[in-house]
Design a protein around this motif. Structure first.
Motif, mmCIF file in Angstrom:
data_model
loop_
_atom_site.group_PDB
_atom_site.id
_atom_site.type_symbol
_atom_site.label_atom_id
_atom_site.label_comp_id
_atom_site.label_asym_id
_atom_site.label_seq_id
_atom_site.Cartn_x
_atom_site.Cartn_y
_atom_site.Cartn_z
ATOM 1 N N GLY A 157 0.824 -1.216 0.000
ATOM 2 C CA GLY A 157 0.000 0.000 0.000
ATOM 3 C C GLY A 157 0.846 1.248 0.000
ATOM 4 N N CYS A 158 0.535 2.178 -0.916
ATOM 5 C CA CYS A 158 1.219 3.479 -0.911
ATOM 6 C C CYS A 158 0.304 4.523 -1.539
ATOM 7 C CB CYS A 158 2.540 3.417 -1.672
ATOM 8 S SG CYS A 158 3.402 5.010 -1.561
ATOM 9 N N PRO A 159 0.141 5.678 -0.874
ATOM 10 C CA PRO A 159 -0.723 6.720 -1.429
ATOM 11 C C PRO A 159 0.006 7.609 -2.442
ATOM 12 C CG PRO A 159 0.015 7.360 0.765
ATOM 13 C CD PRO A 159 0.646 6.016 0.464
ATOM 14 N N LEU A 160 1.338 7.467 -2.535
ATOM 15 C CA LEU A 160 2.089 8.335 -3.455
ATOM 16 C C LEU A 160 2.202 7.667 -4.836
ATOM 17 C CD1 LEU A 160 2.737 9.665 -0.746
ATOM 18 C CD2 LEU A 160 5.074 9.972 -1.515
ATOM 19 N N ARG A 161 2.648 8.453 -5.800
ATOM 20 C CA ARG A 161 2.904 7.913 -7.135
ATOM 21 C C ARG A 161 4.179 8.542 -7.665
ATOM 22 N NH1 ARG A 161 0.162 4.708 -5.362
ATOM 23 N NH2 ARG A 161 -1.838 3.915 -6.073
ATOM 24 N N CYS A 162 5.307 8.187 -7.035
ATOM 25 C CA CYS A 162 6.580 8.769 -7.442
ATOM 26 C C CYS A 162 6.938 8.287 -8.846
ATOM 27 C CB CYS A 162 7.685 8.332 -6.483
ATOM 28 S SG CYS A 162 7.320 8.757 -4.767
ATOM 29 N N VAL A 163 7.413 9.197 -9.685
ATOM 30 C CA VAL A 163 7.716 8.798 -11.065
ATOM 31 C C VAL A 163 8.873 7.806 -11.129
ATOM 32 C CG1 VAL A 163 6.788 10.839 -12.250
ATOM 33 C CG2 VAL A 163 9.154 10.866 -11.424
ATOM 34 N N CYS A 164 9.718 7.796 -10.088
ATOM 35 C CA CYS A 164 10.880 6.895 -10.113
ATOM 36 C C CYS A 164 10.603 5.593 -9.357
ATOM 37 C CB CYS A 164 12.088 7.592 -9.500
ATOM 38 S SG CYS A 164 11.874 7.921 -7.736
ATOM 39 N N CYS A 165 9.358 5.353 -8.943
ATOM 40 C CA CYS A 165 9.059 4.212 -8.064
ATOM 41 C C CYS A 165 9.507 2.878 -8.665
ATOM 42 C CB CYS A 165 7.559 4.156 -7.760
ATOM 43 S SG CYS A 165 7.173 2.840 -6.597
ATOM 44 N N HIS A 166 10.208 2.098 -7.862
ATOM 45 C CA HIS A 166 10.670 0.770 -8.292
ATOM 46 C C HIS A 166 9.669 -0.316 -7.951
ATOM 47 C CE1 HIS A 166 15.283 1.326 -8.696
ATOM 48 N NE2 HIS A 166 14.574 2.045 -9.528
ATOM 49 N N ASP A 206 4.173 -2.574 -7.640
ATOM 50 C CA ASP A 206 3.392 -3.709 -7.137
ATOM 51 C C ASP A 206 3.098 -3.590 -5.637
ATOM 52 O OD1 ASP A 206 6.144 -3.888 -6.987
ATOM 53 O OD2 ASP A 206 6.200 -6.069 -7.061
ATOM 54 N N THR A 207 3.646 -2.548 -4.990
ATOM 55 C CA THR A 207 3.300 -2.323 -3.572
ATOM 56 C C THR A 207 2.175 -1.298 -3.425
ATOM 57 O OG1 THR A 207 4.859 -0.486 -3.255
ATOM 58 C CG2 THR A 207 5.700 -2.704 -2.818
ATOM 59 N N TRP A 208 1.760 -0.666 -4.505
ATOM 60 C CA TRP A 208 0.826 0.458 -4.391
ATOM 61 C C TRP A 208 -0.561 0.066 -3.848
ATOM 62 C CZ3 TRP A 208 1.776 2.898 -9.934
ATOM 63 C CH2 TRP A 208 3.018 3.546 -9.926
ATOM 64 N N ASP A 209 -1.081 -1.051 -4.325
ATOM 65 C CA ASP A 209 -2.464 -1.419 -4.001
ATOM 66 C C ASP A 209 -2.583 -1.873 -2.530
ATOM 67 O OD1 ASP A 209 -4.985 -2.425 -3.769
ATOM 68 O OD2 ASP A 209 -4.727 -4.039 -5.248
ATOM 69 N N SER A 259 9.923 -1.209 5.348
ATOM 70 C CA SER A 259 9.931 -0.325 4.190
ATOM 71 C C SER A 259 8.612 -0.499 3.441
ATOM 72 C CB SER A 259 11.152 -0.696 3.331
ATOM 73 O OG SER A 259 11.257 0.139 2.217
ATOM 74 N N GLY A 260 8.600 -0.140 2.177
ATOM 75 C CA GLY A 260 7.319 -0.271 1.483
ATOM 76 C C GLY A 260 7.478 -0.247 -0.015
ATOM 77 N N GLY A 261 6.325 0.175 -0.597
ATOM 78 C CA GLY A 261 5.096 0.734 -0.072
ATOM 79 C C GLY A 261 5.336 1.859 0.952
ATOM 80 N N GLU A 262 4.281 2.186 1.640
ATOM 81 C CA GLU A 262 4.402 3.213 2.674
ATOM 82 C C GLU A 262 4.002 2.621 4.022
ATOM 83 O OE1 GLU A 262 5.672 6.410 3.104
ATOM 84 O OE2 GLU A 262 5.257 5.565 5.066
ATOM 85 N N THR A 314 10.496 5.564 5.126
ATOM 86 C CA THR A 314 9.208 6.194 4.846
ATOM 87 C C THR A 314 9.348 7.477 4.040
ATOM 88 O OG1 THR A 314 7.266 7.203 5.905
ATOM 89 C CG2 THR A 314 9.328 7.387 7.103
ATOM 90 N N SER A 315 8.245 7.855 3.409
ATOM 91 C CA SER A 315 8.205 9.154 2.722
ATOM 92 C C SER A 315 7.850 10.272 3.699
ATOM 93 C CB SER A 315 7.148 9.108 1.618
ATOM 94 O OG SER A 315 5.851 8.993 2.196
ATOM 95 N N GLY A 316 7.386 9.917 4.891
ATOM 96 C CA GLY A 316 6.988 10.927 5.881
ATOM 97 C C GLY A 316 5.647 11.572 5.552
ATOM 98 N N TYR A 335 13.762 11.694 1.099
ATOM 99 C CA TYR A 335 13.590 13.131 0.819
ATOM 100 C C TYR A 335 13.854 13.287 -0.672
ATOM 101 C CZ TYR A 335 13.325 18.029 2.035
ATOM 102 O OH TYR A 335 12.921 19.341 2.151
ATOM 103 N N LYS A 336 12.780 13.549 -1.447
ATOM 104 C CA LYS A 336 12.869 13.244 -2.879
ATOM 105 C C LYS A 336 13.289 14.399 -3.785
ATOM 106 C CE LYS A 336 9.510 9.695 -1.915
ATOM 107 N NZ LYS A 336 9.984 8.424 -2.464
ATOM 108 N N TYR A 337 12.863 15.596 -3.443
ATOM 109 C CA TYR A 337 13.207 16.770 -4.257
ATOM 110 C C TYR A 337 13.452 17.937 -3.301
ATOM 111 C CZ TYR A 337 11.571 13.768 -7.922
ATOM 112 O OH TYR A 337 11.448 12.690 -8.745
HETATM 113 S S1 SF4 Z 1 6.509 2.999 -2.828
HETATM 114 FE FE1 SF4 Z 1 7.962 4.654 -2.340
HETATM 115 S S2 SF4 Z 1 8.796 5.306 -4.314
HETATM 116 FE FE2 SF4 Z 1 6.923 4.084 -4.718
HETATM 117 S S3 SF4 Z 1 5.286 5.594 -4.910
HETATM 118 FE FE3 SF4 Z 1 5.340 4.922 -2.771
HETATM 119 S S4 SF4 Z 1 6.690 6.396 -1.721
HETATM 120 FE FE4 SF4 Z 1 7.024 6.609 -3.903
#
Ligand code: SF4
Length: 241
Positions: free
Chosen positions: A32-41, A44-47, A79-82, A108-110, A131-133
């Protein structure tokens, strides 16, 4: 104990990680992750409904089995995901780990700071803050999160004196300029709790994963930075490791 039967959804469990915190560590990737970082590896953890359900007890059993490899400096990283999405569960896990004398780290992304995540931070030995940008516009555009949110989280870590490493994925054409890196050093210098800044070179290994999932990878055409460039940067900005 009741809290040990709490359930969370995890993406995966890595028993001998060496790149997510000090020493040799068990690394738990939460789902699970609420973000959508363009560099995300890890798309498959988002949902938040994906992954596998586990209890605290199940994880403790798996951790105990690899504990002998942790040595003096290792431990467990979540780690994550978030991870902050499942903060209550991780608080129970970290509380149990601390009782066993095992070092706890949270990557975490904080993105969430509330009473529940503050309780988690009280049982966290080290925060790896992604800390991404270093400017508000890029933060919003390339992650979907406000820079002010990350800054608020970092200020709280500072206030609570929680050891912190900043992690910065160095992405050619997006955040690889001297202005960004100078600002990143200034963020470190302004926070006593920050022990170091890790410069992580952007990698394209995840392209196949995106293809399999049928999701376009926004950085498909972005090159990986050559190792010599990273070495030169570390010479120029000795605060970055
Ligand atoms: S898993 Fe990490 S890198 Fe991927 S979208 Fe979420 S915070 Fe961003």
């Amino acid at each position: 104990m009741l809290t040990h039967s709490l359930t969370a959804r995890i993406h995966s469990f890595q028993s001998l990680g060496t790149v997510d915190g000090p020493g040799v560590r068990a690394v738990i990737f939460m789902q699970g992750c609420p973000l959508r970082c363009v560099c995300c590896h890890n798309p498959d953890t988002w949902d938040p409904k994906g992954g596998t359900p586990v209890t605290v007890d199940e994880l403790l059993g798996r951790i105990e089995r690899c504990r002998k490899y942790f040595g003096k400096h290792g431990g467990v990283t979540v780690s994550g995901g978030e991870p902050l999405l499942q903060a209550e569960f991780i608080t129970a896990l970290f509380t149990a780990l601390r009782a066993r004398g095992i070092h706890t780290a949270l990557d975490t992304s904080g993105c969430i700071l509330n009473d529940t995540t503050k309780a988690l931070l009280r049982v966290t030995d080290l925060v790896l803050l992604d800390y991404k940008y270093t400017n508000a516009e890029d933060y919003r555009r390339y992650t979907g999160m406000e820079q002010a949110t990350a800054d608020r989280f970092l200020s709280y870590l500072q206030e609570q004196n929680i050891p912190t490493w900043l992690r910065y994925v160095y992405i050619p054409t997006l955040n690889d300029n001297d202005t960004s890196l100078t600002r990143l050093c200034a963020v470190k210098d302004a926070h006593r709790c920050v022990e170091k800044v890790e410069l992580l070179p952007f990698r394209r290994l995840c392209i196949e994963k995106y293809d399999r999932m049928g999701i376009p990878f926004p950085l498909r055409d972005t090159p990986e930075p050559p190792p010599a460039e990273i070495d030169a940067l570390k010479q120029k900005f000795p605060q970055l490791q």
